[in-house]
Design a protein around this motif. Structure first.
Motif, PDB file in Angstrom:
ATOM      1  N   ARG A   6      -5.196 -10.954  -4.854  1.00  0.00           N
ATOM      2  CA  ARG A   6      -6.031  -9.977  -4.158  1.00  0.00           C
ATOM      3  C   ARG A   6      -5.318  -9.445  -2.925  1.00  0.00           C
ATOM      4  O   ARG A   6      -5.279  -8.264  -2.656  1.00  0.00           O
ATOM      5  CB  ARG A   6      -7.357 -10.601  -3.758  1.00  0.00           C
ATOM      6  N   LEU A  52     -22.890   9.200  -2.187  1.00  0.00           N
ATOM      7  CA  LEU A  52     -21.489   8.842  -1.974  1.00  0.00           C
ATOM      8  C   LEU A  52     -21.072   7.655  -2.828  1.00  0.00           C
ATOM      9  O   LEU A  52     -19.903   7.388  -3.006  1.00  0.00           O
ATOM     10  CB  LEU A  52     -21.235   8.575  -0.491  1.00  0.00           C
ATOM     11  N   ARG A 100       0.802  -1.210   0.000  1.00  0.00           N
ATOM     12  CA  ARG A 100       0.000   0.000   0.000  1.00  0.00           C
ATOM     13  C   ARG A 100       0.836   1.262   0.000  1.00  0.00           C
ATOM     14  O   ARG A 100       0.343   2.342  -0.221  1.00  0.00           O
ATOM     15  CB  ARG A 100      -0.899   0.041   1.226  1.00  0.00           C
ATOM     16  N   THR A 153     -20.803  -1.625 -12.382  1.00  0.00           N
ATOM     17  CA  THR A 153     -21.346  -0.909 -11.229  1.00  0.00           C
ATOM     18  C   THR A 153     -22.775  -0.477 -11.509  1.00  0.00           C
ATOM     19  O   THR A 153     -23.581  -0.404 -10.610  1.00  0.00           O
ATOM     20  CB  THR A 153     -20.516   0.343 -10.904  1.00  0.00           C
ATOM     21  N   GLN A 154     -23.061  -0.213 -12.762  1.00  0.00           N
ATOM     22  CA  GLN A 154     -24.407   0.235 -13.105  1.00  0.00           C
ATOM     23  C   GLN A 154     -25.282  -0.891 -13.612  1.00  0.00           C
ATOM     24  O   GLN A 154     -26.451  -0.694 -13.896  1.00  0.00           O
ATOM     25  CB  GLN A 154     -24.340   1.327 -14.177  1.00  0.00           C
ATOM     26  N   ASN A 164     -23.750   6.798  -9.214  1.00  0.00           N
ATOM     27  CA  ASN A 164     -23.573   6.026 -10.447  1.00  0.00           C
ATOM     28  C   ASN A 164     -23.147   4.591 -10.200  1.00  0.00           C
ATOM     29  O   ASN A 164     -22.420   4.009 -10.982  1.00  0.00           O
ATOM     30  CB  ASN A 164     -22.572   6.720 -11.369  1.00  0.00           C
ATOM     31  N   ARG A 165     -23.611   4.106  -9.115  1.00  0.00           N
ATOM     32  CA  ARG A 165     -23.359   2.708  -8.794  1.00  0.00           C
ATOM     33  C   ARG A 165     -24.659   2.158  -8.233  1.00  0.00           C
ATOM     34  O   ARG A 165     -25.247   2.757  -7.345  1.00  0.00           O
ATOM     35  CB  ARG A 165     -22.251   2.637  -7.758  1.00  0.00           C
ATOM     36  N   ALA A 166     -25.080   1.033  -8.760  1.00  0.00           N
ATOM     37  CA  ALA A 166     -26.319   0.450  -8.263  1.00  0.00           C
ATOM     38  C   ALA A 166     -26.084  -0.136  -6.876  1.00  0.00           C
ATOM     39  O   ALA A 166     -25.135  -0.877  -6.679  1.00  0.00           O
ATOM     40  CB  ALA A 166     -26.820  -0.628  -9.220  1.00  0.00           C
ATOM     41  N   GLU A 168     -14.355  -2.858 -13.265  1.00  0.00           N
ATOM     42  CA  GLU A 168     -15.708  -2.338 -13.154  1.00  0.00           C
ATOM     43  C   GLU A 168     -16.300  -2.107 -14.532  1.00  0.00           C
ATOM     44  O   GLU A 168     -17.495  -2.178 -14.715  1.00  0.00           O
ATOM     45  CB  GLU A 168     -15.698  -1.036 -12.370  1.00  0.00           C
ATOM     46  N   MET A 182     -30.008   3.542  -7.713  1.00  0.00           N
ATOM     47  CA  MET A 182     -28.752   4.168  -8.091  1.00  0.00           C
ATOM     48  C   MET A 182     -28.944   5.666  -8.211  1.00  0.00           C
ATOM     49  O   MET A 182     -29.903   6.122  -8.820  1.00  0.00           O
ATOM     50  CB  MET A 182     -28.276   3.581  -9.418  1.00  0.00           C
ATOM     51  N   VAL A 212     -17.568   2.317   3.722  1.00  0.00           N
ATOM     52  CA  VAL A 212     -17.978   0.978   3.382  1.00  0.00           C
ATOM     53  C   VAL A 212     -16.882   0.348   2.575  1.00  0.00           C
ATOM     54  O   VAL A 212     -16.514   0.852   1.537  1.00  0.00           O
ATOM     55  CB  VAL A 212     -19.213   1.009   2.485  1.00  0.00           C
ATOM     56  N   SER A 213     -16.392  -0.758   3.024  1.00  0.00           N
ATOM     57  CA  SER A 213     -15.398  -1.390   2.180  1.00  0.00           C
ATOM     58  C   SER A 213     -16.150  -2.019   1.031  1.00  0.00           C
ATOM     59  O   SER A 213     -16.976  -2.889   1.203  1.00  0.00           O
ATOM     60  CB  SER A 213     -14.627  -2.441   2.945  1.00  0.00           C
ATOM     61  N   LYS A 214     -15.881  -1.557  -0.110  1.00  0.00           N
ATOM     62  CA  LYS A 214     -16.571  -2.034  -1.299  1.00  0.00           C
ATOM     63  C   LYS A 214     -16.203  -3.491  -1.508  1.00  0.00           C
ATOM     64  O   LYS A 214     -15.041  -3.836  -1.499  1.00  0.00           O
ATOM     65  CB  LYS A 214     -16.103  -1.194  -2.463  1.00  0.00           C
ATOM     66  N   PRO A 269      -3.260  -3.231  -3.551  1.00  0.00           N
ATOM     67  CA  PRO A 269      -3.467  -2.135  -2.625  1.00  0.00           C
ATOM     68  C   PRO A 269      -4.899  -2.174  -2.096  1.00  0.00           C
ATOM     69  O   PRO A 269      -5.760  -2.759  -2.712  1.00  0.00           O
ATOM     70  CB  PRO A 269      -3.234  -0.887  -3.467  1.00  0.00           C
ATOM     71  N   SER A 270      -5.099  -1.563  -0.981  1.00  0.00           N
ATOM     72  CA  SER A 270      -6.413  -1.648  -0.344  1.00  0.00           C
ATOM     73  C   SER A 270      -7.473  -1.040  -1.240  1.00  0.00           C
ATOM     74  O   SER A 270      -7.206  -0.172  -2.036  1.00  0.00           O
ATOM     75  CB  SER A 270      -6.396  -0.901   0.964  1.00  0.00           C
ATOM     76  N   LEU A 310     -14.896  13.738   3.607  1.00  0.00           N
ATOM     77  CA  LEU A 310     -15.712  14.068   2.461  1.00  0.00           C
ATOM     78  C   LEU A 310     -16.179  15.501   2.577  1.00  0.00           C
ATOM     79  O   LEU A 310     -16.173  16.096   3.637  1.00  0.00           O
ATOM     80  CB  LEU A 310     -16.889  13.123   2.435  1.00  0.00           C
ATOM     81  N   ASP A 327     -10.772   0.996  -2.299  1.00  0.00           N
ATOM     82  CA  ASP A 327     -11.153   2.337  -1.893  1.00  0.00           C
ATOM     83  C   ASP A 327     -12.340   2.272  -0.961  1.00  0.00           C
ATOM     84  O   ASP A 327     -13.216   1.443  -1.068  1.00  0.00           O
ATOM     85  CB  ASP A 327     -11.425   3.219  -3.103  1.00  0.00           C
ATOM     86  N   ILE A 328     -12.289   3.143  -0.003  1.00  0.00           N
ATOM     87  CA  ILE A 328     -13.283   3.065   1.045  1.00  0.00           C
ATOM     88  C   ILE A 328     -14.166   4.279   0.965  1.00  0.00           C
ATOM     89  O   ILE A 328     -13.825   5.352   1.404  1.00  0.00           O
ATOM     90  CB  ILE A 328     -12.610   2.997   2.408  1.00  0.00           C
ATOM     91  N   ARG A 329     -15.301   4.088   0.360  1.00  0.00           N
ATOM     92  CA  ARG A 329     -16.211   5.201   0.208  1.00  0.00           C
ATOM     93  C   ARG A 329     -17.222   5.133   1.313  1.00  0.00           C
ATOM     94  O   ARG A 329     -17.765   4.088   1.588  1.00  0.00           O
ATOM     95  CB  ARG A 329     -16.990   5.070  -1.092  1.00  0.00           C
ATOM     96  N   ALA A 330     -17.488   6.247   1.879  1.00  0.00           N
ATOM     97  CA  ALA A 330     -18.526   6.324   2.892  1.00  0.00           C
ATOM     98  C   ALA A 330     -18.276   5.277   3.962  1.00  0.00           C
ATOM     99  O   ALA A 330     -19.184   4.796   4.593  1.00  0.00           O
ATOM    100  CB  ALA A 330     -19.891   6.075   2.257  1.00  0.00           C
ATOM    101  N   ALA A 367      -7.380   6.640   0.830  1.00  0.00           N
ATOM    102  CA  ALA A 367      -8.759   6.947   0.484  1.00  0.00           C
ATOM    103  C   ALA A 367      -9.194   8.214   1.188  1.00  0.00           C
ATOM    104  O   ALA A 367      -8.929   8.394   2.362  1.00  0.00           O
ATOM    105  CB  ALA A 367      -9.661   5.798   0.894  1.00  0.00           C
TER     106      ALA A 367
END
Lengths: 245, 245
Positions: free
Chosen positions: B119, A180, A128, B153-154, A183-185, B140, A237, B131-133, B123-124, A138, B126-129, A134
């Motif tokens: 995996r 947040l 890393r 994603t959509q 554009n992601r479901a 994607e 979404m 939430v580990s995606k 690298p880790s 926000l 991305d952690i949005r909000a 990240a």
DNA sequence: AAATTTTGTATCATTTGTGTAACATTATTT
DNA sequence: AAATAATGTTACACAAATGATACAAAATTT
């Protein structure tokens, strides 16, 4: 000497004792759980390094437990299974488990696999370095399509005329979660987890209703929504261009 | 699309071919070596992500090869062994191998283990909000022949003009499954398993119909399909060049 | 605790997705 | 080339997912 903390999740009491004794004499701190619920609980309470996870549990969360645990901790997960079924193995590994071991196994092997998993997670192995962290912090205000502005300090949504849309906190959180991950479901379950505590029930329509209320306040026609689109069979979404401040 | 580079070290020529084909059609670049000496050589020449290592080699370096390879590269090492001997397993893991798999194994399992190993080295996520995606090993967005772009994603497919093809989630999943095993014929049963729950009935034509609908939306002439080809007596195959993003 | 606000449940209407069946077409075998 | 088998096509019916509405239950405020 503490080599690390291990959470052992298994229904089988005898095995728990055996594992516990072996690993403790090996220098680990061992925490036990015999069902999914306590497993999650313990995962929240301790700083874990490795989780040994049997997927057959009385309250049988099964596979879904893997991502749940990963949300809660950064520990490595070794699935301990009664079956040596290839498909299950694959699914587990794909869900994010770090390793898979089939019962019956020798303690020495378990110990070796634990070592292998922890070793990988040591900082030295971490690639890393240099990766941009990240952005957790926000924006406080997020604007989007139609002049809306989500103010995260005030927990309010304002329209182009700077008039509040009178969102409830629940609605606000939901909108925030959607934005947040724009554009992601997102599945209903995911949205549920993001915005509230407790268990999600698959037939729960609560999210739908809240979406409907949100749309109304956003003046987003549900027949042809422009802001919050429904992704049939998946969830919802947030569509559109988002600008941070 | 290149998922990574794999060095396969094995004496068994046939196995080498099978592994090579599978992994290449899986999106990996595969380099082969059949003895310890060339293995070390190749390890020095390429940027490797994973090394598949059979320890029984003609110039039989055996176990000592593991630390030697690790000195040379940062790749993950999966020991491929003919014996399912616990002691050997342990020794290998302790010497620094990342995983251990026993012959004979299914390609799917090997593939899954490779994914798991790579995996861990990524690298880790991305952690949005916060939430580990849930991190797939996969891109994607996947583009392919004719300017199509599959947005995972959509849950949508876009054409070269970035217009949605209005796939249903079912159609999307099927296309995704085909693409993820591009250039490999997949049986109806396999496709069924990949895209839905429940039992597959051998006389079930459901997949055929969905393929037909997909082709129509992809503007792929079923008389002479360019994208989804029919493999008579077997099933279907996604043909073409795929690029991850 | 009464009033108000917020959220969830139940129900029904509507839309959308998917499998079935029947038939057409193409490929393969004889 | 006839016969057979496998696949493609279409229309239709049914099931599932979602939206809408009204009301009940919590939660919060007064």
């Amino acid at each position: 000497m503490n080599k690390g903390t291990i959470l052992s999740v298994d229904d089988d009491e005898n095995l728990q004792i055996v594992i516990g004794q072996y690993l403790e004499s090996d220098g680990y701190k061992v925490i036990k759980a015999s069902d999914a619920h306590t497993a999650m609980e313990k995962a929240g309470q301790h700083e874990l390094d490795v989780i040994l996870l049997d997927l057959v549990l009385p309250d049988g969360e099964g596979l879904t437990l893997i991502p749940q645990l990963q949300k809660e901790t950064t520990a490595g997960i070794i699935v301990v299974s009664g079956k040596s079924d290839t498909t299950e193995k694959i699914v587990c590994l794909e869900m994010g488990a770090d390793d898979y071991i089939t019962k019956p196994f020798e303690m020495r092997e378990l110990s070796a696999r634990i070592k292998a998993v922890t070793r990988r997670r040591e900082p030295s192995h971490d690639i890393r370095a240099g990766v941009s962290k990240a952005k957790d912090d926000l924006a406080e205000k997020i604007t989007f399509e139609g002049g809306w502005c989500l103010d995260r300090t005030q927990y309010q949504l304002f329209d182009a005329q700077n008039k509040t849309a009178e969102l409830t906190t629940g609605e606000f959180k939901l909108l925030e979660a959607l934005i947040l991950s724009a554009n992601r479901a997102l599945s209903r379950e995911h949205l549920f987890d993001l915005t509230r505590d407790g268990e999600f029930d698959a037939y729960d329509r609560a999210i739908d209703i809240q979406i409907a209320r949100l749309r109304k306040k956003l003046k987003d026609d549900s027949k042809a929504p422009q802001i919050i689109k429904t992704v049939r069979g998946v969830g919802y979404m947030f569509c559109g261009h988002v600008e941070n401040e």
